[in-house]
Write an enzyme that holds these catalytic residues in place. Structure first.
Site, PDB file in Angstrom:
ATOM      1  N   ASP A  56       0.823  -1.204   0.000  1.00 34.29           N
ATOM      2  CA  ASP A  56       0.000   0.000   0.000  1.00 34.29           C
ATOM      3  C   ASP A  56       0.865   1.265   0.000  1.00 34.29           C
ATOM      4  OD1 ASP A  56      -2.322   1.513   0.128  1.00 34.29           O
ATOM      5  OD2 ASP A  56      -3.177   0.388   1.779  1.00 34.29           O
ATOM      6  N   ASP A 107     -10.659   1.865  -3.300  1.00 37.35           N
ATOM      7  CA  ASP A 107     -11.218   1.598  -1.971  1.00 37.35           C
ATOM      8  C   ASP A 107     -12.736   1.573  -2.026  1.00 37.35           C
ATOM      9  OD1 ASP A 107      -8.978   1.179  -0.525  1.00 37.35           O
ATOM     10  OD2 ASP A 107      -8.873   3.175   0.381  1.00 37.35           O
TER      11      ASP A 107
HETATM   12  C1  GLA Z   1      -5.766   1.838   2.215  1.00 40.41           C
HETATM   13  C2  GLA Z   1      -6.155   0.662   1.367  1.00 40.41           C
HETATM   14  C3  GLA Z   1      -7.220  -0.146   2.070  1.00 40.41           C
HETATM   15  C4  GLA Z   1      -6.696  -0.616   3.386  1.00 40.41           C
HETATM   16  C5  GLA Z   1      -6.244   0.579   4.211  1.00 40.41           C
HETATM   17  C6  GLA Z   1      -5.545   0.125   5.472  1.00 40.41           C
HETATM   18  O1  GLA Z   1      -6.803   2.754   2.317  1.00 40.41           O
HETATM   19  O2  GLA Z   1      -6.581   1.090   0.117  1.00 40.41           O
HETATM   20  O3  GLA Z   1      -7.612  -1.232   1.280  1.00 40.41           O
HETATM   21  O4  GLA Z   1      -5.655  -1.500   3.182  1.00 40.41           O
HETATM   22  O5  GLA Z   1      -5.342   1.390   3.502  1.00 40.41           O
HETATM   23  O6  GLA Z   1      -5.072   1.186   6.214  1.00 40.41           O
END
Ligand code: GLA
Length: 819
Positions: free
Chosen positions: A493, A562
């Site tokens: 990420d 997301d």
């Molecule tokens: C980001 C990712 C999510 C999740 C969060 C965790 O927003 O896109 O899928 O993994 O971080 O903090």
């Protein structure tokens, strides 16, 4: 001349000062103009080779008024010549792709043709560039690829510009990039260098861009080119959720299935820049490369600078034709290693199920239930390390929180394995929290400008990946965790944009920060992914903030967004599909009301949209009702049965109106297909729905049937009482009890029909619910609803179009009894 040479020479020829490169369906022609400039002659549908291409030359009989002309040709103004690369201060007043401050500090730089090389395969210096690039895997013939390296030389300094083209025959793509080779003693400041510039002779195009923000990435926007400069770029430090590097130019009459279009993408994950300029003469200039925004690279004497590789593709088969080229290119030349053709597991991710609030017991409960549903992998998301129970701490401390996990990671991962699931893990390696042990030791590793206030994002700092010691730390920290336990998947990420860009290491070269940062990212990604070739890496950046070809060179799939609301996903996945294949798009079924939009979409439609990608579940499966579990386990059986098709089939968008989305995937042999029919809002007494499919075999007999899915009785509200012996009030106890254990089955339509009928006429689908009654053939849709239709070739493919005499053979709607 041996056979190998003949092959590549047949892909690119150079005769009478004209290069003619051909791919399967395209031609690219460049002329070395007598005055030394590279004139772009043609890019488009394949044309045959000829002894002379005079017809394509720009004919100038008198100097254009109020223009400046070239020193060598007193009629030639570069302002109205289609060029392959152009230079400022040479009388071409369109935006130049290059801005150099030469050793004499002048913004000059006037480059003319010197020589060229043509050879089979990709660019010989690829590995020197330390950048991601398109490859030819051992599974693909080298002879399908050829490189043209044209060297231009500055008229004064020993500074060389290499325009490098690699042609990929099967995917009808060409990549372009530039190498600046400074063989002078002095330094040059490079403040703009585009990977690609191409001028085309007319402006009759629409420009498609893929724009958005967090949770609404890559929505398609279309504008007609009129006049002036159209810019699509990012300044966030990443390719960004604002504007994807992919742009498309399409002719007015171009549809999904027919018409001309050109796509441009960049193999780069940092700040990018694409511009289309309409000149007063009605020509267009297209550019793509690193964003000149805050960019200034000092190129010392005897050093070289390599731009990222841009990708160009042309299609005369509409936008889907272009997407097929891009998908083929990504699958064959971008996705690394074994995952290029390897199917991806169905996973459950605990993020939206638990957020930071989990224990080993909860995770194992999820794993146990997941196994029963047919899920193949548990992914442990954010919060397993340091002292992280919210997003304010611990990034950088990649030590397992044993208290939370009940022991070492290995123990948990092995327990998950014993339950029959693979284990995957989340990281955010490029970041550091102020509240972390790492920050205590290395506050200087956090990116910020000394003496200035910091602009925080998600309570965290970006690590300074322009520094080698930081890169070493990340490689070691991530590798140690990966070695410590049986981890078969990593979600990588990157949750904030760059700001306050500055590195003490770079001193007066701060204009190099963003590009050096992304090169640092590439270095650590390469080292880690090379060391763990069997691990499936998924890139993520607050969802789809870094969905680009650069990332895909290291990590075969990306968390698309997301936002897992199915309705929003029809925009996001659709936009993404213009340039990226389904195997790159992770798509999850999540809870309702949806955590991003609060929208309620049925479980089946959430699945129907998510299965056009790499399927996962991001929902607390331990809290599902019996009826939901039954539906999900059937979804997973269905997905696994058609997994190859969903991940690697030929994906097409079908023309439809604003209220509908129709997507399809067809197998390579065209014997199998699945079509999604999605409806945004229900219309009273709507027009009859017709299911049309593209890309099948005209003379092939197919069976078409609805994937039988479940409908919650909640969808009928108080109407359910009309057919029930006991009163069912909406939201009442009875409804809630029934809903937990029972769902209605949807209608099932089934047809036998030939490909030509499916492609040309289409199937008139059963009537939708229209407020007047319901039986088992009524298509109960409603808002945000969908169906999947499975199309399979029947063995009876001996009948050809000509042998068909009886129309009743062509389409037989089977009655319920027959099924
Ligand atoms: C980001 C990712 C999510 C999740 C969060 C965790 O927003 O896109 O899928 O993994 O971080 O903090």
């Amino acid at each position: 001349m041996n056979i190998r040479e003949q092959r590549y020479i047949s892909m690119i020829t150079f005769d009478n000062q004209v290069f003619h490169a051909q791919t399967n369906s395209t031609s690219y022609l460049i002329r070395v103009h007598p005055a030394g400039y590279l004139e772009q002659l043609y890019y488009g549908a394949k044309i045959r080779r000829a002894a002379s291409y005079d017809a394509l030359f720009e004919k100038i009989t008198a100097v254009y008024g109020n223009t400046n002309v070239t020193p060598a040709d007193s009629k030639l103004s570069l302002d109205n010549l289609c060029m392959e690369y152009s230079f400022a201060a040479t009388g071409d007043y369109r935006h130049a792709p290059l801005s150099l401050q030469m050793p004499d500090f002048g913004y000059s730089g006037d480059f003319r043709y010197l020589s060229h090389r043509i050879y089979e395969g990709t660019y010989e210096e690829n590995d020197l560039t330390k950048m991601p690039y398109a490859k030819v895997s051992p599974a693909h013939a080298q002879s399908d690829t050829a490189t043209l390296d044209i060297t231009l030389k500055d008229t004064v300094y020993p500074v060389y510009l290499h325009l490098i083209y690699t042609f990929f025959s099967k995917s009808d793509c060409v990549t372009r990039r530039v190498k600046i080779d400074n063989q002078s003693e002095g330094s040059i400041i490079v403040s703009k260098v585009m990977s690609l510039m191409i001028d085309l002779p007319d402006k009759n195009y629409n420009m498609h861009t893929f724009d958005g923000l967090w949770i609404k990435e890559r929505h398609e926007n279309i504008k007609k080119l009129v006049s002036g400069l159209y810019v699509n770029d990012s300044t966030t430090g990443s390719s960004s959720n604002r504007h994807n590097p992919l742009i498309i130019l399409s002719r007015e009459n171009c549809t999904e299935e027919s018409g001309e279009c050109i796509g441009i993408n960049l193999i780069y994950s940092g700040n990018h820049y694409e511009a289309v300029e309409v000149s007063g003469y009605g020509k267009i200039r297209i550019m793509s490369g690193i964003n000149p925004y805050q960019f200034a690279w000092t190129l010392d004497g005897n050093a070289a600078f390599y731009t990222p590789e841009a990708v160009l593709s042309y299609s005369s088969n509409g936008l889907c034709g272009l997407s097929h080229n891009m998908h083929q290119f990504v699958g064959s030349h971008i996705i690394p290693g074994e995952w290029a053709a390897k199917s991806r597991p169905v996973l459950v991710n605990n993020w939206e199920a638990t957020y930071f609030d989990f224990t080993d017991a909860k995770l194992l409960k999820i794993a146990r239930d997941a196994k029963n549903l047919g899920i193949e992998m548990l992914v442990l998301d954010d919060g397993w390390f340091g002292n992280r129970s919210d997003d304010t701490s611990s990034l950088g401390d990649w030590q397992v929180n044993e208290k939370k996990l009940g022991g070492p990671l290995k123990k948990l991962a092995e327990k998950v394995n014993r339950l029959g699931l693979k284990f995957g893990l989340w990281f955010e390696p490029e970041m550091i929290s102020e509240k972390s042990s790492l920050y205590q030791i290395h506050p200087d590793w956090a990116v910020r400008i000394p003496g200035r206030e910091h602009y925080p994002g998600r309570n965290q700092f970006v690590l300074d990946l322009t520094r080698q010691d930081v890169c070493e730390y990340i490689v070691a920290a991530v590798s140690d965790v990966l070695k410590s336990a049986p981890i078969e998947y990593v979600k990588w990420d990157m949750n904030r944009h760059l700001s306050d860009t500055y590195s003490a290491n770079l001193q007066q070269r701060q204009g190099e920060f963003c590009h050096r940062y992304i090169k640092g990212v590439y270095e650590v990604m390469k080292r880690i992914t090379d060391s763990f070739p069997h691990v499936l890496f998924e890139s993520c950046s607050a969802g789809g903030n870094r969905f680009d070809l650069g990332m895909l060179c290291y990590m075969p799939q990306i968390w698309t967004s997301d936002d897992s609301d199915a309705n929003e996903r029809t925009y996001i996945q659709r936009g993404t599909s213009f340039g990226y294949p389904l195997s790159t798009m992770a798509a999850h079924v999540s809870a309702v009301p949806n955590h991003q939009t609060l929208r309620n979409v049925s479980l089946e439609t959430r699945f129907n949209v998510a299965c056009f990608g790499v399927l996962g579940y991001e929902i607390d499966i331990t809290k599902l009702t019996k009826a939901e579990k039954k539906a999900i386990s059937e979804q997973i059986i269905f997905y696994k049965t058609h997994r190859e098709l969903f991940q690697f089939g030929t994906f097409s968008r079908t023309e439809s109106d604003d209220n509908h989305v129709v997507w399809q995937v067809v197998s390579e042999d065209k014997k199998e297909a699945i079509v999604l029919f999605y409806q945004r809002t229900a219309m009273p007494n709507p027009q009859s729905d017709v299911l049309k499919v593209t890309g099948l075999l005209a003379g092939q007999l197919y069976e078409v049937e609805t994937r039988r899915q479940y409908i919650s009785i909640r969808q009928f509200g108080s109407l359910a009482s009309q057919v029930s012996p006991i009163p069912i009030t909406d939201e009442g106890v009875v409804q809630s009890v029934i809903n937990k254990i029972y769902m209605l089955q949807s209608e099932k339509e089934q047809y036998r029909t030939y490909g030509d009928l499916l492609m040309n006429a289409g199937i008139k689908l059963s009537q939708q619910f229209a407020g007047t009654g319901y039986n088992e053939q009524t298509r109960v849709m409603g808002d945000y609803s969908s169906r999947l239709y499975v199309i399979k070739a029947l063995p009876d493919d001996s009948l050809t179009d000509d042998s068909l005499t009886d129309d009743s053979l062509r389409m037989t709607a089977l009655t319920n009894d027959e099924t």
